[in-house]
Design an enzyme around this catalytic site. Structure first.
Site, PDB file in Angstrom:
ATOM      1  N   HIS A 174      39.544  39.437  34.543  1.00  0.00           N
ATOM      2  CA  HIS A 174      40.943  39.856  34.403  1.00  0.00           C
ATOM      3  C   HIS A 174      41.875  38.824  35.024  1.00  0.00           C
ATOM      4  O   HIS A 174      42.835  38.370  34.400  1.00  0.00           O
ATOM      5  CB  HIS A 174      41.153  41.221  35.059  1.00  0.00           C
ATOM      6  CG  HIS A 174      42.586  41.583  35.204  1.00  0.00           C
ATOM      7  ND1 HIS A 174      43.384  41.878  34.126  1.00  0.00           N
ATOM      8  CD2 HIS A 174      43.379  41.680  36.298  1.00  0.00           C
ATOM      9  CE1 HIS A 174      44.616  42.151  34.554  1.00  0.00           C
ATOM     10  NE2 HIS A 174      44.632  42.033  35.865  1.00  0.00           N
ATOM     11  N   ARG A 211      39.099  39.554  25.793  1.00  0.00           N
ATOM     12  CA  ARG A 211      39.247  38.821  27.052  1.00  0.00           C
ATOM     13  C   ARG A 211      37.887  38.268  27.443  1.00  0.00           C
ATOM     14  O   ARG A 211      37.016  39.014  27.885  1.00  0.00           O
ATOM     15  CB  ARG A 211      39.756  39.788  28.137  1.00  0.00           C
ATOM     16  CG  ARG A 211      40.427  39.102  29.322  1.00  0.00           C
ATOM     17  CD  ARG A 211      40.677  40.098  30.435  1.00  0.00           C
ATOM     18  NE  ARG A 211      39.459  40.313  31.196  1.00  0.00           N
ATOM     19  CZ  ARG A 211      39.136  41.434  31.837  1.00  0.00           C
ATOM     20  NH1 ARG A 211      39.942  42.474  31.800  1.00  0.00           N
ATOM     21  NH2 ARG A 211      38.004  41.520  32.497  1.00  0.00           N
ATOM     22  N   TYR A 236      31.903  45.581  35.729  1.00  0.00           N
ATOM     23  CA  TYR A 236      32.174  46.668  34.783  1.00  0.00           C
ATOM     24  C   TYR A 236      31.858  46.355  33.327  1.00  0.00           C
ATOM     25  O   TYR A 236      32.078  47.195  32.463  1.00  0.00           O
ATOM     26  CB  TYR A 236      33.635  47.141  34.920  1.00  0.00           C
ATOM     27  CG  TYR A 236      34.668  46.023  34.840  1.00  0.00           C
ATOM     28  CD1 TYR A 236      35.045  45.493  33.615  1.00  0.00           C
ATOM     29  CD2 TYR A 236      35.258  45.509  35.987  1.00  0.00           C
ATOM     30  CE1 TYR A 236      35.983  44.488  33.537  1.00  0.00           C
ATOM     31  CE2 TYR A 236      36.210  44.499  35.923  1.00  0.00           C
ATOM     32  CZ  TYR A 236      36.565  43.996  34.699  1.00  0.00           C
ATOM     33  OH  TYR A 236      37.497  42.994  34.624  1.00  0.00           O
TER      34      TYR A 236
HETATM   35  C1  LIG Z   1      52.747  49.023  36.128  1.00  0.00           C
HETATM   36  C2  LIG Z   1      51.554  48.277  36.584  1.00  0.00           C
HETATM   37  N1  LIG Z   1      50.478  48.943  36.997  1.00  0.00           N
HETATM   38  C3  LIG Z   1      49.381  48.277  37.397  1.00  0.00           C
HETATM   39  C4  LIG Z   1      49.359  46.917  37.412  1.00  0.00           C
HETATM   40  C5  LIG Z   1      48.107  46.160  37.874  1.00  0.00           C
HETATM   41  N2  LIG Z   1      47.529  45.515  36.705  1.00  0.00           N
HETATM   42  C6  LIG Z   1      47.796  44.239  36.414  1.00  0.00           C
HETATM   43  S1  LIG Z   1      47.213  43.813  34.914  1.00  0.00           S
HETATM   44  C7  LIG Z   1      46.537  45.331  34.655  1.00  0.00           C
HETATM   45  C8  LIG Z   1      45.836  45.628  33.385  1.00  0.00           C
HETATM   46  C9  LIG Z   1      46.694  45.278  32.233  1.00  0.00           C
HETATM   47  O1  LIG Z   1      46.007  45.506  31.051  1.00  0.00           O
HETATM   48  P1  LIG Z   1      46.620  45.057  29.675  1.00  0.00           P
HETATM   49  O2  LIG Z   1      47.977  45.655  29.513  1.00  0.00           O
HETATM   50  O3  LIG Z   1      45.620  45.358  28.637  1.00  0.00           O
HETATM   51  O4  LIG Z   1      46.838  43.497  29.823  1.00  0.00           O
HETATM   52  P2  LIG Z   1      45.713  42.381  30.061  1.00  0.00           P
HETATM   53  O5  LIG Z   1      45.588  42.219  31.546  1.00  0.00           O
HETATM   54  O6  LIG Z   1      44.464  42.841  29.426  1.00  0.00           O
HETATM   55  O7  LIG Z   1      46.273  41.161  29.426  1.00  0.00           O
HETATM   56  C10 LIG Z   1      46.800  46.161  35.732  1.00  0.00           C
HETATM   57  C11 LIG Z   1      46.347  47.556  35.849  1.00  0.00           C
HETATM   58  C12 LIG Z   1      50.517  46.249  36.997  1.00  0.00           C
HETATM   59  N3  LIG Z   1      50.615  44.906  36.970  1.00  0.00           N
HETATM   60  N4  LIG Z   1      51.595  46.948  36.581  1.00  0.00           N
END
Ligand SMILES: Cc1ncc(C[n+]2csc(CCOP(=O)(O)OP(=O)(O)O)c2C)c(N)n1
Ligand SMILES: Cc1ncc(C[n+]2csc(CCOP(=O)(O)OP(=O)(O)O)c2C)c(N)n1
Ligand SMILES: [Mg+2]
Ligand SMILES: [Mg+2]
Lengths: 374, 326, 374, 326
Positions: free
Chosen positions: C278, C274, C287
């Site tokens: 985010h 990434r 971070y």
């Molecule tokens: C069940 C849930 N918990 C928390 C969140 C808040 N949140 C949105 S994206 C994210 C991180 C997701 O990480 P990843 O699965 O690696 O996907 P990326 O964002 O890196 O594409 C979080 C904690 C959420 N959307 N859904």
């Protein structure tokens, strides 16, 4: 015979042989006694002490006696639905025998053998299954968790308990037992993963009795072993003969020692078989055949260890009779105490809901007591 | 016409729905060869085959989630959750997906699924087997929540639930599963999901309830009748959306209302009914409303469960207070 | 240096060498182009068609352009919080390019590239991120799922979709993409397991961009690879270079063909990074360090494929200019249409809640319309 | 004393609780180095170290479940769920374990844990980031449910929640996180969890609310005051257990009541409040109760969210109807 199109497609999907291996894993299986009780490899150190073996034997016999009594009480309307561990006694007895007193056991609903060994009294267990909360107010094993009825939801608790030990730098381990069915639940996967990444002192044990009520393991997962559920979490997993109490104890002892030493969590799959119905509310003949089940009696963990003890001249008829008498006596006395225990008053429905009863509940409590008097 | 139990009526409705509509599937733990732990799906595997009756792995969250996927693809999954204490892992899928797939996609994808589960106490069951979680679902927009209280209503309401184009939570009172028999005509007729049922007409007081407690409420109405008090008994049946008019009409007539349910009183569906009366029926009220419900405590293990469940005596006491009010 | 006691304990916990191996697993990694765009092994068949490669290139450029526009709109208050896929374009473009039109894509919130390739319009995507439900009412790819915001909860949907295909005997596949963080969620484990045991036509793809907001993969799991999450479910898993669109496409194509042929589900871990925050609501500098991130620019999937195309003389400056012009034009026009789209009326809050509006909602709808007029 | 925002007050209370009691831990997604997506845990990692501030893997169910294990072992975990739309997977652990560990073990094991989560809409967030699930938790026996509505109350109530010997769900209105500043004394004084707050005294009508909508309610009260109407504004704050007396006393004085909340109206906590008034305060009611709440629809994506949230105009319209009632 697949169609030509299908064959072509299957060919197209052959594995990518040009790819580079980046990780390899192996699951191993261990057993010390074969089903007849003959050693198939040198026994582990602890097994050189006859006292240890006899105490494992006693633990399994006690569990079976307890089971039989509980089922009898249920059949005569004096106990609620009960989940017998018939034929699976080696699993939790093996686990509990390897634990230290100050470790914490988080059992599912089929591990009375281990609970009894940990010091939970048969009266307490009967009270629990008899629908009385006092059954989970253990006088010993005070930090052990109560029976977990929802499948697999105690695996996250084990993570919390193990984290507590780690944070306090205590050399203690959380041991959590659940069934083959539980391995399909997200709770278990999440718990293994967290235990793995935080390198927690937790040992997870799968009591693979091959059935989740009517669903055989083959319909539960395509995984070749359940031990490999560990691989997802980056932790070690292994398989043992769950009807060989020596194997269960030895694998657990190794896992506990590793966890205690800071080596992190471990997953053990103990292969056993549910000889009885799922619970007293179940009729297993609806979904599996008698002959299939009978065959598994040949694997009985109690007979197996007795055969070994007898062959080694560590056990004889009088020992057996004495043990049975003692165990039956203890269970009978427990049943009597259980049956003589008067129910709690309705106020106890309220009194443990919060440490301090809120006003709403004070009022409801009064109403409940009034309703009973009326 | 044969007299059948409530659980047999559930079975009959499932079979009828499956026979009528090839997109109806039954899935859940032990619903196949075992026929369900209460036998609600008994015989369905044999009759409809294993492509329409699916024994799932033990995982309630994915049972709900795969139902969303199936429904979006045009199937009508009817998922069984073995006991209502194990229904909580379905809430995420129901609240975050099933109930909103239609609105989020402006109708492009829809979610005609049913989650069935036994519910309620009184059968001396193990912990977590006696919960009454209907209020949590009734709060979720986009869901329907239905609780039958007799074999005939179970049959007609379940057919309606399965045919409904939107997700439905269907909670079956275990205490009534085999409590009584009733003639049920397997005519494939659904009952409406937007109307409550008047189980007994009366003029002095309205007793509103649903599910298992209809039994105690009807018994209380009998007792009251013997004393010359005429109680109207309403079975709400569909808790969401709620038939407010049905309740209000009755209260307009009687001026007095006691609401009875088994779930904990606080934030139970009884609160919503009372609130609607306080909003729209206040002028007809001759006395305060009372609720007779489960206490705000954890459902006790079974030795004390009778002290938890709303008893006829508690209902009568409330009715007498409400009647005595001037 | 561990204490003597600890060493002794660790010794005690050495692996049980007497145990029998019962299952072995391997995870492989594949890549075709190195970060500079040089082939490291013979390219797969499809890559011999320059048109195919150019269309992959175009897909990634479009995704990046879309991303840039969306971020710009957000920064100027004309779009809500947005999750950019900067640097990860090869993942969903590779996946979508391998899919057939009648397969179904279940994307997470970071896969615009794949969605665009499937026929979801940039206007629709902007509407969604702009807080308008019409953005998920796709005119094309009509059976594709909307963006899944809760992490991992769409994996169970993919199981249902794949089951529908299998039951109807359709040769279609459900393709579900989620992040590295999602692999910690029980939903994903449960879904993989069910897909495995029922041998469903589902392909799961992990977009491993190494971060879940501020949590690096190393704090997400102890698993050496995320592909090995497949092993728990008894299905095949593999790793690919997720910045090599050729590798992603090829692995996905193989997995889809296998699934279509009845060979069951597959898990692919695509390793990417990434490059951005985010979301637009995040500040990644809190971070992780800039230099660490910069290093990953050298892996950029778009540059990589362009280098290859240029080296092979399949692409030149005019091609690039033409493409950029075309793509920018399309995105600009989409943004204009988006900005010119008037919001829906408040009645639409109600009108899609149920197929038939219940009486309660009819009344509430009237009240809402009244409130707006007032 | 510095003026701080609500989210800063949360941070202050967390720091205070951690400084006072070494068993207090903070855990959740991105609570560590990132300091939480809203910065509620900002600086805690630096100050208390990574054994007390734990960035967890992304899995809400195990976050709740491990908190149960930690609490049973004597820790006081404060778990953050990043947004309330992701709180549903915690319900299983909260309903089946946290809320009943004490009663099931007769006090042998207890569960002093807090689940904190931002909640509510109005900040133009992505789907699932604007939910108001308080009623589902308020129905679960054995839990406490708390919603602060100002920096000072956030500080005092969160301290109380962390010190409480039983599990607490603490929902923080995102819309108020940075909406205003207030002087908050970091004196370590907790506020009571069994009393509602009278935010404004009045005599003509009682407005009952909590969380984010206190803002619109207070604005409405201002408008009404300018018109010569004296509205009493009650912030319930602790939704479970509910301070019934606090509400009843006010209604006894004013005779009229409008309840305002953001969650969908049906089976919201407003229903419980209305029901209690209908049960115990009926005699003081001079007019029907009204609820002004979120519609029984899915929370819309943000373009329409202002049409979903209870507005000052809707509150005023309800108040005027209630006041006009004779
Ligand atoms: C069940 C849930 N918990 C928390 C969140 C808040 N949140 C949105 S994206 C994210 C991180 C997701 O990480 P990843 O699965 O690696 O996907 P990326 O964002 O890196 O594409 C979080 C904690 C959420 N959307 N859904
Ligand atoms: C979450 C949950 N779902 C369903 C049940 C009902 N149920 C009780 S035991 C059981 C099967 C459990 O199988 P397994 O994990 O293999 O344990 P075993 O009973 O074989 O010891 C089921 C489905 C439950 N207790 N919890
Ligand atoms: Mg089993
Ligand atoms: Mg990621």
């Amino acid at each position: 015979m697949p169609s030509a199109e299908r064959i072509e497609e299957l060919l197209e999907t052959r594995r990518d042989v040009g790819a580079t291996p980046v990780a390899r894993f192996e699951i191993r299986y261990s057993r010390y006694l074969d089903p007849k009780g003959n050693p198939v490899r040198p026994l582990p150190d602890f097994a050189r002490d006859p006292g240890e073996l006899v105490s494992l034997y006693r633990g399994m016999v006690l569990a079976r006696r307890f089971d039989a009594k509980a089922v009898a009480l249920q059949r005569t309307g004096r106990l609620g639905t009960f989940a017998s561990s018939l034929g699976q006694e080696a699993v939790s007895v093996g686990v509990a025998s390897a634990m230290r007193a100050d470790d914490v056991l988080l059992p599912s609903f089929r591990e009375h053998g281990g609970q009894l060994l940990r010091g939970v009294s048969p009266v307490e267990l009967l009270l629990f299954w008899g629908g009385d909360e006092r059954g989970s107010d253990f006088a010993e094993a005070c930090e052990d968790f109560p029976v977990c009825v929802p499948v697999g939801t105690h695996a996250p608790h084990a993570v919390g308990v193990a984290l507590a030990f780690k944070l306090r730098r205590e050399k203690r381990v959380a041991a959590c037992i659940f069934g083959d069915g539980a391995t399909s639940k997200g709770d278990v996967a999440e718990a293994l993963n967290v235990a793995g990444v935080w390198n927690l002192p937790a040992v997870f044990l799968i009591n693979n009795n091959h059935w989740a009520i009517s669903v055989p393991v083959s319909q539960q997962t395509a995984a070749e072993t359940l031990a490999q559920k560990a691989i997802s979490a980056g932790i070690e997993g292994e398989q043992v003969d769950g009807n060989d109490v020596i194997a269960v104890r030895e694998a657990t002892a190794r896992a506990l020692a590793k966890a205690r030493a800071g080596g992190g969590p471990h997953l053990i799959e103990a292969l056993t078989y549910r000889l009885g119905d799922h619970t007293t509310a179940d009729d297993a003949s609806r979904y599996r055949s008698g002959p299939d089940v009978s065959a598994h009696w040949a694997e009985d963990p109690i007979t197996r260890l007795r055969n070994y003890l007898v062959a080694e001249r560590l056990w004889g008829k009088t020992d057996e009779e004495k043990l049975l008498g003692e165990v039956s006596g203890a269970i009978e006395r427990a049943a009597e105490t259980y049956l003589a225990t008067p129910p709690q008053g309705p106020e106890t429905i309220f009194d443990y809901t919060y440490e301090r009863l809120p006003k709403d509940l004070v009022e409801q409590r009064e109403a409940a007591l009034g309703a009973v008097q009326r | 016409m044969p007299e059948i139990t409530l659980v047999e009526a559930v079975n009959l409705a499932l079979a009828r729905a499956m026979a009528d509509d090839a997109t109806v599937l039954v899935l859940g733990e032990d619903v196949g060869v075992d026929g369900g732990v209460f036998r609600a799906t008994n015989g369905l595997l044999k009759r409809f085959g294993k492509e329409r009756v699916l024994d799932t792995p033990l995982a309630e969250n994915v049972i709900a989630g795969m139902s969303v996927g199936l429904a979006a693809q045009g199937f009508r999954p009817v998922a069984e959750i073995q006991f209502s204490g194990f229904i909580y892992p379905t809430i995420d899928q129901l609240a975050n997906h099933a109930s909103r797939l239609r609105t989020r996609t402006r109708g492009r994808l829809t979610c005609p699924m049913v989650v069935r589960s036994p519910s309620g106490g009184g059968i001396r069951a193990v912990e977590h087997h006696s919960e009454s979680p209907e209020a949590m679902f009734a709060h979720i927009p986009g869901l329907r929540v239905v609780v039958p209280s007799s074999p005939a209503r179970a049959y007609g309401l379940l057919l309606a639930a399965i045919r409904d184009p939107d997700p439905v939570v269907f909670l079956e009172p275990t205490r009534l599963y085999r409590a009584s028999r009733e003639e049920v005509d397997d005519d494939g007729m659904a009952l409406p999901l937007d109307r409550c049922f008047v189980l007994r007409e009366g003029t002095d007081i309205t007793l509103v309830t649903w599910g298992a407690t209809t039994k105690e409420v009807l018994a209380a109405a009998d007792t009251l009748a013997a004393e010359g008090v005429s109680a109207e008994v309403i079975d709400v049946a569909t808790l969401k959306p709620l038939d407010t008019d049905g309740v209000l009409e009755s209260v307009a007539k009687t001026g007095r209302c006691v609401i009875v349910h088994e779930a904990p009183v606080t934030c139970g569906v009884g609160a919503e009914i009372a609130a609607r009366i306080a909003e729209r029926g206040l002028v007809s009220l001759l006395a305060p409303i009372e609720r007779v419900a489960g206490w705000d405590t954890v459902m006790p293990l079974y030795r004390l469960e009778q002290q938890y469940l709303p008893s006829e005596a508690r209902i009568l006491a409330a009715v007498r207070r409400v009647l005595a009010y001037q």
